[in-house]
Design a protein around this motif. Structure first.
Motif, short mmCIF file in Angstrom:
data_model
loop_
_atom_site.label_atom_id
_atom_site.label_comp_id
_atom_site.label_asym_id
_atom_site.label_seq_id
_atom_site.Cartn_x
_atom_site.Cartn_y
_atom_site.Cartn_z
N ASN A 1 34.21 42.46 41.47
CA ASN A 1 33.26 42.59 42.58
C ASN A 1 32.79 44.04 42.66
N LYS B 1 30.56 45.35 44.52
CA LYS B 1 30.23 45.81 45.87
C LYS B 1 31.36 46.61 46.50
N ASN B 2 32.52 46.58 45.88
CA ASN B 2 33.66 47.32 46.41
C ASN B 2 33.61 48.81 46.09
#
Length: 462
Positions: free
Chosen positions: A270, A272-273
């Protein structure tokens, strides 16, 4: 420093004495080559004399006696017109080459990874080298990134040179062979140096000119020029292809959907982390790095761990500081409208106080009109200020400034006074730096200093 002993005894002219020119001059002198140097700038020639580089007399040089002409990237050899000395050399059949060509001829035993594209080269190059180092690989990183390649260390068969390569360098590195090459994107840039868009695309295609069926090209399929190249290469079967995308689902490649990186439809990470890889353009960089490293045989877990620990890159959406309601972001590397669009897309929903200007590039900022409604206030400076003023017109509140320092001071003052939540003072100039600064790095460093000065002034008021 690399000592290119294969050039021992050969006669070499070096034109342009910036970082790359000076480093290759010193390495060739150390190798026993007969070196002559020249730069059109008097200050550069004076520095060369201090360094004891032999200056040539450009009016009396016997070009037929010269074995090699090494050209700094900023000197034209074709468009808009070749430098006069290059033109004379070419009449004698002497083809200009880059310091990357010298590197490859002197270090052919190592493996090579090359990264090119209009935007994202430096982030992707640095990310790849970071992950390799985290996995204890023998790595040297440089090229257009800022570290002249002749200042790198020599590597053995298990070593990897990770090189950011510009279109200029590709045109003057005819022997350079990449085991893994990366083509991130192609949008209009440097068109005057390539005779238009077709010439620019042709230069970028040189990244894979010496590849074999054993080599891999990691290529984005999100823009039309790259997609066209991918489809043609796929039909030819000439080399191994690994497509990447941030807007398409790829059954046979690497793609990012809603911030999740997938490999052959399997979710891996992910993105977006990670604050330091913010935005769709950085997701493309991460996908390219992932694909390139998988092509080199690195495992997915090791790559994911390296991405997670990536510290980011200066001058690429670098968070300089935060004070009160304002975050200050240094995106000095955004020297064209396409790069700025990627930055502005990251801050939609936040009030943006945009600082832009410098020496304008072809096309200006007209392509950014879809973002104008998200700009709280623009601060224009430098040679481009008047043309940008006309483009913004009544669409965006704006202030004309003489210098970057004045623009930063006024942007900070208004952002603090407005007291809007999550405000962003963004230096994303859409221009070259050369009207007021030597390069984008010096411009970015200056901005960081001006930010600290503006914050200190605000603190005194409190």
């Amino acid at each position: 420093m690399i000592i290119p002993t294969c050039f021992k005894g050969q006669k070499v002219v070096i034109l342009g004495l910036g970082r790359s020119g000076s480093s290759v001059a010193q390495s060739l002198l150390n190798a026993g080559a007969h070196v002559l140097v020249w730069d059109d700038q008097e200050t550069a020639r004076e520095a060369a004399q201090e360094a004891k580089f032999p200056l040539m007399n450009p009016n009396s040089l016997e070009w037929e006696e010269i074995d090699h002409l090494i050209l700094s990237p900023g000197i034209p050899h074709h468009y808009p017109a070749p430098h006069p000395l290059v033109a004379r050399a070419q009449i004698e059949g002497l083809r200009p080459v880059s310091d990357l060509e010298v590197l490859y001829k002197s270090q052919p035993q190592a493996r090579y990874m090359g990264i090119t594209g209009t935007n994202g080269k430096s982030t992707t190059t640095t990310l790849i080298s970071h992950i390799l180092k985290e996995n204890e690989a023998q790595v040297e990183v440089g090229g257009n990134l800022g570290i002249p390649v002749m200042q790198l260390n020599p590597l053995k068969e298990d070593g990897i040179y990770v090189l950011e390569v510009s279109s200029y360098q590709l045109e003057t590195s005819p022997s350079l062979h990449f085991n893994v090459s990366v083509l991130l994107n192609i949008t209009p840039d440097h068109l005057d140096r390539h005779g238009g868009m077709d010439g620019y695309i042709a230069a970028k295609r040189l990244i894979y000119r010496n590849t074999t069926s054993q080599d891999t090209l990691v290529i984005s399929v999100d823009d039309l020029p790259c997609l066209t190249i991918y489809e043609a290469l796929k039909a030819s079967g000439r080399l191994q292809l690994l497509p990447i995308s941030t807007c398409k689902v790829l059954s046979d490649g690497i793609y990012v959907k809603e911030g999740i990186l997938y490999e052959k439809s399997k979710p891996i990470l992910n993105l977006k982390n990670f604050e330091r890889l913010k935005g769709q353009h950085n997701w493309q960089n991460a996908a390219a790095a992932y694909g390139a490293l998988r092509s080199m045989g690195l495992g997915s877990e090791a790559i994911a761990k390296g991405i997670a620990s990536f510290p980011g890159l200066a001058h690429r959406q670098q968070v300089v500081d935060r004070y009160k309601n304002v975050v200050f972001v240094n995106d000095s590397k955004a020297t064209n409208a396409d790069a700025v669009a990627k930055a502005l897309a990251c801050y939609q929903g936040s009030p943006v106080y945009w600082i832009l200007g410098g020496r304008p590039k072809e096309g200006g900022i007209t392509s950014l009109k879809s973002y104008f409604s998200t700009i709280e206030h623009a601060f224009l400076y430098g040679e481009a200020a008047s043309s940008f003023f006309l483009t913004l017109d009544r669409n965006v509140p704006h202030t004309l400034c003489e210098t970057l320092e004045e623009a930063t001071e006024k942007a900070a003052k208004i952002a603090f006074n407005d007291q809007k939540k999550d405000a962003v003072v963004l230096l994303s100039p859409a221009c070259a730096s050369f009207d007021q600064f030597r390069d984008f790095e010096v411009r970015g460093e200056a901005f960081c200093q001006y930010v600290q000065k503006a914050i200190a002034f605000e603190q005194k008021k409190a």
